[in-house]
Write an enzyme that holds these catalytic residues in place. Structure first.
Site, short mmCIF file in Angstrom:
data_model
loop_
_atom_site.label_atom_id
_atom_site.label_comp_id
_atom_site.label_asym_id
_atom_site.label_seq_id
_atom_site.Cartn_x
_atom_site.Cartn_y
_atom_site.Cartn_z
N SER A 39 -20.74 2.08 65.85
CA SER A 39 -20.95 1.16 64.72
C SER A 39 -19.63 0.61 64.20
O SER A 39 -18.72 1.36 63.85
CB SER A 39 -21.60 1.89 63.54
OG SER A 39 -22.89 2.27 63.86
N HIS A 70 -23.95 -3.38 66.15
CA HIS A 70 -24.10 -2.94 67.54
C HIS A 70 -24.51 -4.14 68.37
O HIS A 70 -25.49 -4.80 68.07
CB HIS A 70 -25.19 -1.87 67.64
CG HIS A 70 -24.79 -0.55 67.10
ND1 HIS A 70 -24.27 0.44 67.88
CD2 HIS A 70 -24.83 -0.06 65.85
CE1 HIS A 70 -24.00 1.49 67.13
NE2 HIS A 70 -24.33 1.21 65.89
N HIS A 92 -29.95 4.82 69.22
CA HIS A 92 -29.93 6.06 68.44
C HIS A 92 -31.31 6.69 68.45
O HIS A 92 -32.32 5.99 68.51
CB HIS A 92 -29.54 5.76 66.98
CG HIS A 92 -28.19 5.14 66.85
ND1 HIS A 92 -27.99 3.80 67.02
CD2 HIS A 92 -26.98 5.69 66.57
CE1 HIS A 92 -26.70 3.53 66.86
NE2 HIS A 92 -26.06 4.65 66.59
N TYR A 94 -32.72 7.88 65.96
CA TYR A 94 -33.45 7.50 64.74
C TYR A 94 -34.21 6.17 64.92
O TYR A 94 -35.06 5.82 64.11
CB TYR A 94 -32.53 7.44 63.51
CG TYR A 94 -31.40 6.44 63.58
CD1 TYR A 94 -31.62 5.06 63.54
CD2 TYR A 94 -30.08 6.88 63.66
CE1 TYR A 94 -30.58 4.16 63.60
CE2 TYR A 94 -29.03 5.98 63.72
CZ TYR A 94 -29.29 4.62 63.69
OH TYR A 94 -28.26 3.73 63.76
N GLU A 95 -33.90 5.44 66.01
CA GLU A 95 -34.66 4.22 66.30
C GLU A 95 -36.00 4.56 66.98
O GLU A 95 -36.77 3.66 67.30
CB GLU A 95 -33.84 3.28 67.18
CG GLU A 95 -32.59 2.74 66.48
CD GLU A 95 -31.70 1.94 67.42
OE1 GLU A 95 -31.98 0.75 67.63
OE2 GLU A 95 -30.72 2.50 67.93
N ALA A 122 -19.10 5.92 63.97
CA ALA A 122 -18.80 5.91 62.54
C ALA A 122 -19.35 7.21 61.98
O ALA A 122 -20.41 7.67 62.40
CB ALA A 122 -19.48 4.72 61.88
N MET A 219 -24.83 10.22 63.31
CA MET A 219 -26.19 10.21 63.85
C MET A 219 -26.22 9.85 65.33
O MET A 219 -27.21 9.29 65.82
CB MET A 219 -27.05 9.21 63.06
CG MET A 219 -27.05 9.43 61.56
SD MET A 219 -27.91 8.09 60.71
CE MET A 219 -27.39 8.38 59.01
N SER A 220 -25.15 10.13 66.05
CA SER A 220 -25.10 9.73 67.46
C SER A 220 -24.26 10.73 68.24
O SER A 220 -24.03 11.85 67.80
CB SER A 220 -24.50 8.33 67.58
OG SER A 220 -23.14 8.33 67.22
N ASN A 243 -16.72 6.62 55.20
CA ASN A 243 -17.08 6.92 53.80
C ASN A 243 -16.93 8.42 53.58
O ASN A 243 -16.99 9.19 54.54
CB ASN A 243 -18.53 6.50 53.53
CG ASN A 243 -19.50 7.15 54.51
OD1 ASN A 243 -19.67 6.67 55.64
ND2 ASN A 243 -20.10 8.24 54.10
N HIS A 255 -24.86 0.99 54.76
CA HIS A 255 -24.47 0.64 56.13
C HIS A 255 -23.47 -0.51 56.13
O HIS A 255 -22.58 -0.58 56.99
CB HIS A 255 -25.71 0.28 56.97
CG HIS A 255 -25.39 0.03 58.42
ND1 HIS A 255 -24.93 1.03 59.25
CD2 HIS A 255 -25.42 -1.11 59.17
CE1 HIS A 255 -24.71 0.52 60.47
NE2 HIS A 255 -25.01 -0.78 60.44
N1 HPA Z 1 -23.60 10.29 57.31
C1 HPA Z 1 -24.16 10.14 58.53
N2 HPA Z 1 -23.82 9.15 59.35
C2 HPA Z 1 -22.86 8.30 58.95
C3 HPA Z 1 -22.23 8.42 57.70
C4 HPA Z 1 -22.61 9.48 56.84
O1 HPA Z 1 -22.11 9.65 55.71
N3 HPA Z 1 -21.33 7.41 57.62
C5 HPA Z 1 -21.40 6.72 58.80
N4 HPA Z 1 -22.32 7.25 59.60
#
Ligand code: HPA
Length: 280
Positions: A39, A70, A92, A94-95, A122, A219-220, A243, A255
């Site tokens: 990402s 993406h 991902h 989650y998709e 990310a 998440m990947s 973050n 996001h």
């Molecule tokens: N949590 C999970 N996935 C992420 C985050 C997060 O804080 N930031 C970017 N991808």
């Protein structure tokens, strides 16, 4: 869940043949590494020289990615003077995909001859020492997705019980550190926790992850690293800390923020990865 299920080694070989025919006169392909861009980190794709781009829609078994930031194409070309394959964008879990599907592109990269895999993503920063914009060398991971891409029939390319005592190659971690010193790009290092998502974590979950030894959360990546380990690829990776994870700074997560921090880090990330590839 047989090898012929469309996301195993046989399908990957067929997909690799399709990619080779798209690359035409360039085949045979002999990449020094395959790169997965996460990402907000897709900018590196634009630095690949002499590129041929193959949209995911044209690669059997690949899924379009619908996540902002993406892109969804395989790129063949050179980076730092060396032949590479890159995936700009990933699917991902989650998709709605299974772990085998999420990791399937790694099988195609392997079938195309890649034996070094460099992944990026990310992630939220859990370590209090991290700030948004930091680049973290992945030293180890926690699979907290409660799914496994090796579940089911064992593929002919795979080991049934892969050793996971060093899935993140110590040699490549050391090389990334050396490249950071050479380029002057500051880096952190730590443990990446992979969660299923798609919601960001609660503050209580982030405290739990810290207790478990995680420095960053995303998440990947974990399914890719597991399949690569089963195929004995050498794996390295960088998390861009976009973050502070939930509850650490008190600010809500978005996001859009993840993508914006990626854009700001693009130059540093590209310098580091280009140096890394040139020294493989
Ligand atoms: N949590 C999970 N996935 C992420 C985050 C997060 O804080 N930031 C970017 N991808």
């Amino acid at each position: 869940m047989s090898p012929a299920s469309g996301n195993g080694a046989a399908a990957a070989r067929a997909a690799a043949d399709g990619v080779r025919s798209r690359l035409g006169a360039r085949a045979p392909v002999a990449p020094v590494a395959a790169i997965v861009l996460g990402s907000g980190l897709g900018d590196l794709a634009a630095r690949i020289e002499n590129p041929v781009r193959v949209p995911y829609a044209e690669i059997p078994g690949f899924h379009a990615t619908n996540v902002a930031g993406h892109r969804g194409e395989l790129i063949h070309g050179t980076l730092g003077g060396r032949e590479v394959l890159a995936l700009a964008g990933r699917v991902h879990m989650y998709e709605g995909h299974g772990a085998r599907t999420a990791a399937y592109p790694v099988r195609v990269l392997h079938a195309l001859g890649a034996r070094v895999l460099f992944v990026s993503n990310a992630a939220g920063g859990i370590s209090r020492a991290f700030a948004p914009g930091d680049l973290m060398i992945i030293e180890d991971h926690l699979n907290l997705m409660f799914r496994n891409p090796l579940f089911g029939a064992v593929e002919p390319t795979d080991e049934r019980f892969p050793d996971m005592s060093a899935p993140w190659s110590p040699r490549l971690v050391a090389l990334l550190r050396a490249c950071a010193t050479k380029t002057g790009v500051p880096v952190r290092s730590g443990v990446y926790a992979g969660l299923l998502g798609p919601n960001y974590e609660t503050p209580a979950e982030v405290r739990m992850l810290a207790t478990l030894g995680a420095d960053a959360v995303g998440m990947s990546t974990v399914p890719e690293a597991i399949v690569a380990a089963a195929m004995k690829m050498e794996v390295a990776g960088i998390s861009l800390i976009t973050n502070a994870a939930a509850g650490i700074s008190g600010a809500p997560l978005s996001h859009a923020e993840v993508v914006a921090v990626g854009a700001a880090a693009a130059e540093r990330f590209a310098m580091l990865v280009t140096e890394f590839i040139s020294r493989l």
